[in-house]
Structure formats: structure tokens, C-alpha cells
Enzyme design. Sequence first.
Site, PDB file in Angstrom:
ATOM      1  N   SER A 154       0.656  -1.238   0.100  1.00  0.00           N
ATOM      2  CA  SER A 154       0.062   0.031  -0.101  1.00  0.00           C
ATOM      3  C   SER A 154       0.933   1.263   0.019  1.00  0.00           C
ATOM      4  O   SER A 154       0.441   2.245  -0.415  1.00  0.00           O
ATOM      5  CB  SER A 154      -0.968  -0.045   1.133  1.00  0.00           C
ATOM      6  OG  SER A 154      -0.115  -0.153   2.456  1.00  0.00           O
ATOM      7  N   GLU A 331     -13.748  13.372   8.935  1.00  0.00           N
ATOM      8  CA  GLU A 331     -13.553  13.386  10.414  1.00  0.00           C
ATOM      9  C   GLU A 331     -12.153  13.139  10.725  1.00  0.00           C
ATOM     10  O   GLU A 331     -11.729  13.120  11.753  1.00  0.00           O
ATOM     11  CB  GLU A 331     -14.141  11.755  10.881  1.00  0.00           C
ATOM     12  CG  GLU A 331     -15.816  11.722  10.387  1.00  0.00           C
ATOM     13  CD  GLU A 331     -16.395  12.639  10.983  1.00  0.00           C
ATOM     14  OE1 GLU A 331     -16.205  13.050  12.404  1.00  0.00           O
ATOM     15  OE2 GLU A 331     -17.341  13.151  10.474  1.00  0.00           O
ATOM     16  N   HIS A 338       0.731   5.275   5.988  1.00  0.00           N
ATOM     17  CA  HIS A 338       0.355   5.754   4.550  1.00  0.00           C
ATOM     18  C   HIS A 338       0.538   7.241   4.400  1.00  0.00           C
ATOM     19  O   HIS A 338       0.267   7.963   5.402  1.00  0.00           O
ATOM     20  CB  HIS A 338      -1.269   5.258   4.313  1.00  0.00           C
ATOM     21  CG  HIS A 338      -1.165   3.768   4.390  1.00  0.00           C
ATOM     22  ND1 HIS A 338      -1.838   3.267   5.414  1.00  0.00           N
ATOM     23  CD2 HIS A 338      -0.711   2.740   3.771  1.00  0.00           C
ATOM     24  CE1 HIS A 338      -1.864   1.998   5.519  1.00  0.00           C
ATOM     25  NE2 HIS A 338      -1.112   1.597   4.405  1.00  0.00           N
TER      26      HIS A 338
END
Length: 368
Positions: A154, A331, A338
Site C-alpha cells: 500500500s 472526520e 500511509h
Amino acid sequence: MTDLYRFDFGVDEAEEGYTKITLNDRYSPSRTYGFVRADKISALNRGEGGTLRRDFIIPYEASFIVDVPDGIYTVTALLGDEHAATETTIKTGEGRLVVHKLRTGSGQYVRTSFSVWVTGGRLALVFGGLAPRLNALEISHTPQTCTIFLAGDSTVTEQPTDGYPYAGWGQMLPLFVKADAAVANYALSGRSSKSFIGEGHLDAIWSRIKPYDYLLVQFGHNDQKFDEARHTEPFTTYQETLMRYIHGARERNAFPVLLTPVHRRFYEDDGTLRDTHGDYATAVRELAGREGVPLVDLAAKSKELFERLGPEGTRSIFMQLAPGEFMNFPEGVNDNTHFQEHGAIQVAGLVKEGLQQLGLQPLMLYLR
């Protein structure tokens, strides 16, 4: 199959050899080219400026799509405005950054070129920037162009556009690559060196890689996980699995490059970075030395950068988002693994720097 596409954007008559694209040219499968997400675009004709420069489209937050067979395409964009300064950003596919805040002065025009790895039969160019302009595009099929394949997790992969500013460094790497090479990012979130192979993603690379291409490999984050599908041990199964990438590339006369895993954002009390990868980074260094594989020590490079910036400075690198800062994350987010786009650009710059320091020929000639 058409090997060359030429588009002239604006409101005036098309230049010879070009297809005119106006505000009304919207993409459809039957048309095979045109704009989507184009509710904010406009067009002007300055009446001066010469061939392809008199008129243009202002493609603010718009995508221009061309249906093409899968493969590598070199794109040349003509950008500028006879009367105003401009700033244009271009991304391809799922947010791959190829042109970043390119500026021209009033009356100045720039031709900028980049190569794109196209899958799914569709070349998509997404335009942004403070004052984007698009005068013309030339798109040519260039199958012999060198390809830089990426295998990873990722931190490398292409995050979807609806997740902006979430981004992997591989998504930003095209910004640092000249039109002489294309980036094919096969990295996927949640994968380890083992599960990437087990799910068939390495086989997908083997089916497309050609002699003298490059394969960049960065794993480690998920090799630490303890589920059967992903876990490897640093000096045994991790190294053995990475050897499959090395041997596979060499068997196909391509060039493997190993990268140590980029660091997470965790600090010790004295302000130094906490090493959360431990032996996994050490194992990559050891394997690269033993097998004579070029190594980009991204762990060392990211450690230096993150320690220099410190805990506060690295908030703009990672997905440390305040509530309301980005519409896709109302939020807020508190993520120390990441990257947001700004950070992914910085880390991609470290990868580019590392590749240049290796002096690999001809790869270093392809880097900006």
C-alpha cells in the site's frame, strides 16, 4: 489500430492533421474519445498565437479519455495562453502524477511529454491546477519504450481518486520519469512478498515484462503480519521469496532492483525514528549484496528525511489529516503508515535519487 492520435482543443477550425475537440465533445463508448467530468470546462479563442495556439480549452477538474488498445503510449501536451499565465497539473489513470503545477508566462507555450502504461483499453488524462490550459495533444503508440514495473504494498500502490489525498509513492514516480520510460505499477494494498505471488500478481508482470525493462520490488510491511497467506521470516522465507522476483526478472533479461521498506512514522522519546521493520530491512540489504542486485536503501533515506522533519514536520507526509481538511475524510485521519499526496511525492523523489545514485544504464538517463 491507430498508432497516432492528434487532437486540437478549442473553438476555431482544426489544424490540418488534427481532430478538433470542443466543449461539446463528450466521451461515449461509440465515440471513443472526449471529455468526462467536464461541467467546469470552458474554451477561448485569442485570435492570435499561431498554429495550435490561438484557441484552447480550460480543462478545470476534467478528464479527457481516449479508447486505445492496451500498451505503452507517449503523450505530448501543448500548454499555454497568449494573454495569461497558466498552471497545469496532469494525472493519468488512478491519480498517477505526470505533470505537476507546470507554469507558463503570458504568451509562453510548453510542450511536455510523458509515457503511460495503459490497461483496460482506456487512456485517461485528468487535468487540474490553478489555471490549466490545453491547446493540443499528440498520443503515439510506443511499444518498445522501457517500462519500470513496481511490485509492492500500500505504500507503493495507486490509491483510488476518491481517496485523495491518500497516495502511494509509486503513484507519484511517473513525475520523475522522462518520456523515455513508462511506469507500470502493479503494487497492491495489503500484500506481502508471499501473497503477491500467491494471488498471481507476479505472473501478471511476467506476462508483460520485456527484455531491458526494470522491476522494482519493495515489501516488508505485510511480511511482518502473522497470517499464513502473508507471513515470511526475514532471513529465510522472506529472502527465498524475494529470490523469485530476482530470478524471474533475470530469466526474462530484465533488471531487478530491491528496495528496503520505507519507514513508518513512529518516534522514540529522543526524536529518533523507531525502526518497526527490524530484520526485514537488514535481510533485503544482505540479499542484495549476496546476489549482486542493485539496492535502493529507502529505509535509510526515509529515516534521514523523517528525522530531519520531526514528528510535526512529517504530518504533511503521512495521512495525518485534521477534521474537515479534505472532503474525502471529513472526520480526519491519524495514520502513521500511509502517505498523502505531498508525502508520496517526497518519497518518490527519494526513490528517484536512489536510482540515480546507482548509476544504472540506461535507467539513469530516463530520470528527471
